[in-house]
Write an enzyme that holds these catalytic residues in place. Structure first.
Site, PDB file in Angstrom:
ATOM      1  N   ASN A   7       1.017  -1.407  -0.639  1.00 33.21           N
ATOM      2  CA  ASN A   7       0.432   0.337   0.414  1.00 33.21           C
ATOM      3  C   ASN A   7       0.619   0.996   0.009  1.00 33.21           C
ATOM      4  O   ASN A   7       2.014   1.405   0.878  1.00 33.21           O
ATOM      5  CB  ASN A   7      -0.897   0.230   1.355  1.00 33.21           C
ATOM      6  N   HIS A  10       1.091   6.164   1.505  1.00 37.24           N
ATOM      7  CA  HIS A  10       1.931   7.675   2.622  1.00 37.24           C
ATOM      8  C   HIS A  10       2.674   7.725   1.534  1.00 37.24           C
ATOM      9  O   HIS A  10       3.693   8.607   1.634  1.00 37.24           O
ATOM     10  CB  HIS A  10       1.918   7.054   3.816  1.00 37.24           C
ATOM     11  N   HIS A  43      -5.754   3.507  -1.493  1.00 35.47           N
ATOM     12  CA  HIS A  43      -7.066   4.192  -1.173  1.00 35.47           C
ATOM     13  C   HIS A  43      -6.786   5.321  -1.746  1.00 35.47           C
ATOM     14  O   HIS A  43      -6.939   6.152  -1.475  1.00 35.47           O
ATOM     15  CB  HIS A  43      -6.385   3.488  -0.199  1.00 35.47           C
ATOM     16  N   ARG A  45      -9.202   8.226  -1.203  1.00 32.37           N
ATOM     17  CA  ARG A  45     -10.674   8.599  -0.202  1.00 32.37           C
ATOM     18  C   ARG A  45     -11.562   9.563  -1.332  1.00 32.37           C
ATOM     19  O   ARG A  45     -10.798  10.438  -1.830  1.00 32.37           O
ATOM     20  CB  ARG A  45      -9.495   8.918   0.568  1.00 32.37           C
ATOM     21  N   ARG A  49      -7.329  13.078   0.274  1.00 30.88           N
ATOM     22  CA  ARG A  49      -5.643  13.367   1.315  1.00 30.88           C
ATOM     23  C   ARG A  49      -4.527  12.752   0.765  1.00 30.88           C
ATOM     24  O   ARG A  49      -3.743  13.443   0.972  1.00 30.88           O
ATOM     25  CB  ARG A  49      -6.449  12.712   2.572  1.00 30.88           C
ATOM     26  N   GLU A  70      -8.932   0.118  -3.190  1.00 31.23           N
ATOM     27  CA  GLU A  70      -9.608   0.474  -1.828  1.00 31.23           C
ATOM     28  C   GLU A  70     -10.462   1.744  -1.832  1.00 31.23           C
ATOM     29  O   GLU A  70      -9.952   3.037  -2.481  1.00 31.23           O
ATOM     30  CB  GLU A  70      -8.675   0.836  -0.842  1.00 31.23           C
ATOM     31  N   THR A 103      -7.662   3.606   7.988  1.00 29.58           N
ATOM     32  CA  THR A 103      -9.375   3.040   7.860  1.00 29.58           C
ATOM     33  C   THR A 103      -9.755   2.418   9.479  1.00 29.58           C
ATOM     34  O   THR A 103      -9.017   1.192   9.977  1.00 29.58           O
ATOM     35  CB  THR A 103      -9.212   1.875   6.843  1.00 29.58           C
ATOM     36  N   GLU A 153     -11.176  -9.596   2.629  1.00 27.52           N
ATOM     37  CA  GLU A 153      -9.494  -8.956   4.137  1.00 27.52           C
ATOM     38  C   GLU A 153      -9.869  -8.758   5.356  1.00 27.52           C
ATOM     39  O   GLU A 153     -10.705  -7.916   5.837  1.00 27.52           O
ATOM     40  CB  GLU A 153      -9.227  -7.707   3.065  1.00 27.52           C
ATOM     41  N   HIS A 200      -3.713  -4.735   7.441  1.00 23.89           N
ATOM     42  CA  HIS A 200      -3.931  -3.283   8.564  1.00 23.89           C
ATOM     43  C   HIS A 200      -2.995  -3.910  10.376  1.00 23.89           C
ATOM     44  O   HIS A 200      -2.491  -4.508  10.598  1.00 23.89           O
ATOM     45  CB  HIS A 200      -5.208  -2.652   8.899  1.00 23.89           C
TER      46      HIS A 200
HETATM   47  N1  PXP Z   1      -5.144  -2.954   4.212  1.00 21.71           N
HETATM   48  C1  PXP Z   1      -6.451  -2.228   4.095  1.00 21.71           C
HETATM   49  C2  PXP Z   1      -8.243  -2.718   3.289  1.00 21.71           C
HETATM   50  C3  PXP Z   1      -6.387  -0.445   4.700  1.00 21.71           C
HETATM   51  O1  PXP Z   1      -7.201   0.142   4.436  1.00 21.71           O
HETATM   52  C4  PXP Z   1      -5.182  -0.250   4.980  1.00 21.71           C
HETATM   53  C5  PXP Z   1      -4.288   0.909   5.465  1.00 21.71           C
HETATM   54  O2  PXP Z   1      -4.898   1.740   4.621  1.00 21.71           O
HETATM   55  C6  PXP Z   1      -4.229  -1.312   5.038  1.00 21.71           C
HETATM   56  C7  PXP Z   1      -4.886  -2.678   4.323  1.00 21.71           C
HETATM   57  C8  PXP Z   1      -2.430  -0.848   5.700  1.00 21.71           C
HETATM   58  O3  PXP Z   1      -2.446  -1.079   6.447  1.00 21.71           O
HETATM   59  P1  PXP Z   1      -1.270  -0.526   7.048  1.00 21.71           P
HETATM   60  O4  PXP Z   1      -0.495   0.771   6.566  1.00 21.71           O
HETATM   61  O5  PXP Z   1      -1.630  -0.338   8.550  1.00 21.71           O
HETATM   62  O6  PXP Z   1       0.233  -1.586   6.240  1.00 21.71           O
END
Ligand code: PXP
Length: 245
Positions: A7, A10, A43, A45, A49, A70, A103, A153, A200
């Site tokens: 992901n 960031h 994601h 949003r 953001r 996402e 999330t 998930e 997550h």
């Molecule tokens: N999976 C989903 C559906 C998420 O919303 C997120 C966070 O955006 C992640 C995985 C990844 O989480 P993390 O950034 O804590 O690894």
């Protein structure tokens, strides 16, 4: 081998801090793939953001592996329409609240939610594999199958907090409880024919305790990989996670 979706939200968060053009999440995705990532997760949003529409369009043209988008099924920012235009390989439906930092919690799924089912059907007709981001709860797993999901998930946030609270000490009742919740949900997913993903709060220390989760096919990991990448570079950060998987 468990599929690693990185992901890269960031990376875009850092760019948006200055509303400029660097670092570019599309560049980051290329480095992730060169280092062995199986997929790229973003994601989009409602408030845009971090990831922008332009990022998703360019990622669709650039990456070779799985593009996992996402989105919140009930958002008002046109993200479902964007998904239908761009055609990601996979869509993960997530809850979204404006004030949250990340999330929080899983999607509320009811087996007779016709609005959710319609969104799923539209995205499936576009060729997207549909996953629902849910709490590890067998009732919600069953409801996910009922509304037509292909995959779930499991939200591992509570498990990750329990792991951190006891620093992964085997046998700690907090961790045992959360591991069991994940296992029960995994078992239900298997019984319902759903693919099993998780994500997550997963990091380089706790990931080893997820690897024996029955039927687990995919992990989506963001914050810990991007954090390490800031220090050691994206390729090395992804390669090190791939080695742990
Ligand atoms: N999976 C989903 C559906 C998420 O919303 C997120 C966070 O955006 C992640 C995985 C990844 O989480 P993390 O950034 O804590 O690894």
């Amino acid at each position: 081998m468990i599929h690693l979706g990185v992901n890269i939200d960031h990376v875009a968060t850092i760019r948006q801090a200055r509303k400029g053009d660097e670092p570019d999440p599309v560049h980051a995705a290329v480095f992730c793939e060169l280092a062995g990532a199986d997929g790229i997760t973003v994601h989009v949003r409602e408030d845009r953001r971090h990831i922008q529409d332009r990022d998703l369009r360019l990622l669709r043209q650039t990456i070779r592996g799985v593009l996992n988008l996402e989105l919140a099924p009930r958002e008002a920012g046109g993200v479902v329409e964007l998904a239908l235009e761009v055609g990601p390989d996979q869509v993960c439906l997530v809850p979204e609240h404006r004030a949250e930092v990340t999330t929080e919690g899983g999607l509320a799924v009811s087996p007779d939610d016709s609005r959710l089912r319609t969104t799923i059907d539209r995205l499936k007709a576009r060729g997207c594999l549909i996953s629902l981001f849910i709490e590890p709860d067998p009732v919600t797993v069953a409801a996910s199958a009922a509304v037509g999901a292909d995959a779930i998930e499991l939200h591992t946030g509570t498990w990750a907090n329990a792991w951190a609270a006891c620093r992964g000490r085997a046998g700690d009742p907090r961790l045992v409880r959360e591991q069991q919740r994940l296992r029960d949900a995994a078992h239900e997913a298997g019984a319902r024919g759903l693919r099993l993903h998780a994500g997550h709060g997963i990091n380089y220390a706790n990931v080893r305790d997820l690897l024996d989760l029955p039927l687990l096919r995919e992990l989506n990991i963001g914050h810990s990989i991007v954090s390490r990448a800031v220090l050691v570079g994206m390729e090395r950060a992804v390669r090190e996670m791939k080695e742990l998987l």
